[in-house]
Write an enzyme that holds these catalytic residues in place. Sequence first.
Site, short mmCIF file in Angstrom:
data_model
loop_
_atom_site.label_atom_id
_atom_site.label_comp_id
_atom_site.label_asym_id
_atom_site.label_seq_id
_atom_site.Cartn_x
_atom_site.Cartn_y
_atom_site.Cartn_z
CG ASP A 118 -0.77 4.23 4.23
OD1 ASP A 118 -0.86 4.61 3.05
OD2 ASP A 118 -1.71 4.32 5.04
CG HIS A 128 -0.74 5.73 -1.16
ND1 HIS A 128 -1.69 4.94 -1.77
CD2 HIS A 128 -0.93 5.55 0.18
CE1 HIS A 128 -2.42 4.33 -0.85
NE2 HIS A 128 -1.97 4.68 0.34
CD GLU A 187 -2.80 1.36 2.38
OE1 GLU A 187 -3.28 0.40 3.01
OE2 GLU A 187 -2.91 2.55 2.75
CG HIS A 196 -6.60 3.44 0.38
ND1 HIS A 196 -6.88 4.76 0.68
CD2 HIS A 196 -5.36 3.20 0.90
CE1 HIS A 196 -5.85 5.28 1.35
NE2 HIS A 196 -4.93 4.36 1.48
C1 GRE Z 1 -3.34 7.28 3.42
O1 GRE Z 1 -3.25 6.60 2.41
O2 GRE Z 1 -3.13 6.79 4.54
C2 GRE Z 1 -3.68 8.73 3.34
C3 GRE Z 1 -4.10 9.28 2.12
C4 GRE Z 1 -4.42 10.63 2.07
C5 GRE Z 1 -4.32 11.42 3.21
C6 GRE Z 1 -3.91 10.87 4.41
C7 GRE Z 1 -3.58 9.52 4.47
O3 GRE Z 1 -4.14 8.49 1.02
O4 GRE Z 1 -3.16 8.99 5.64
ZN ZN Z 2 -2.94 4.44 2.21
#
Ligand code: GRE
Ligand code: ZN
Length: 330
Positions: free
Chosen positions: A286, A10, A8, A166
């Site tokens: 994350d 990003h 996960e 998600h």
């Molecule tokens: C996350 O993927 O945990 C996330 C986001 C956007 C803002 C805060 C956040 O995708 O923690």
């Molecule tokens: Zn996330």
Amino acid sequence: MRGKIAVEEHFVTPELKDTIFGSIGWKQEEWTAMADALQETGEVRLADMDAAGIEIAAVSLAAPCIQDIVDPAEATAKAADANDALADAVRAHPDRYVGLAALALQDPGAAAGELERCVNELGFRGALVNGYSSVGGLGTARYYDEEAYLPFWERVAALGVPFYLHPRNPLPTERRYYEGREALLGPTWAFTVETATHCQRMMVSGLFDRFPELQIVIGHMGELLPFAVERTEQRLSHIPSVTLERGPAEVLRENFFITTSGNFHTPSLLGAMLQVGADRILFAADYPFERTAEAAEWFDTVPISAADRRKIGRDNAARLLGIDIGAGVS
Ligand code: GRE
Ligand code: ZN
């Protein structure tokens, strides 16, 4: 542990960067650094992965991005653009990244077509979608247990790829919950409640009786579900209108994978292992919302067997995402 796969992690494209939820109370410089890190898929990110013993990252858009674009045609076009950008990043480092598709579920037919394109033409390993989709206005929500999504799920099942649900924030109409306590929006609490409830809707709808091969991935140690579904299943059995072949507890064990993203907590991991088993748990950090180093330091020393660490850290993800890996990892 070397050779981890993190599932996960990003990124964001320049045109979508202003569609990310900015956590309440984040300092401006922290947010700027986050936006920079999300847009970088080269040496900085790879060095962070190297330092944490992560060999491969399954990369996806941040939240809510596509899900909050209320015009279905625009959302569909922007998802395709983001997927093309992600495919470029993966192509630049094919031994370090795999892609998870963004999908505009504002239009389920188009989303099914885009998933097919991403899997068959771009080599993506599944999809990651940020909760309900808003159509026609920001206060609206389409949840994926609706009848209209059955053909979409049929295509997901036929493609045999996982679907990562998600988090995103709840609808503004539900904000009384958080009024005056806005710090509880986002990842502190609201993300989990919203996502767990969406999962429960799908579980109670009978979706998984209909498509028993579907595999959903959820983050944050299962968004509390490992600790809640036995009660849900037991109480549902007293409601005659609910006729499920398999209830939420069974479905969680057979149709869900849970990940460690943003929840580096030993008692929670051990509890989740007791509930769903080590075969159903995947390592994730994350990035960049969480510190990869913290995720890895915790995971590498958490008191589980070497065999379970290898499954959760690498082998389960390799199998689920179709990553061809050799055996040589210590
Ligand atoms: C996350 O993927 O945990 C996330 C986001 C956007 C803002 C805060 C956040 O995708 O923690
Ligand atoms: Zn996330």
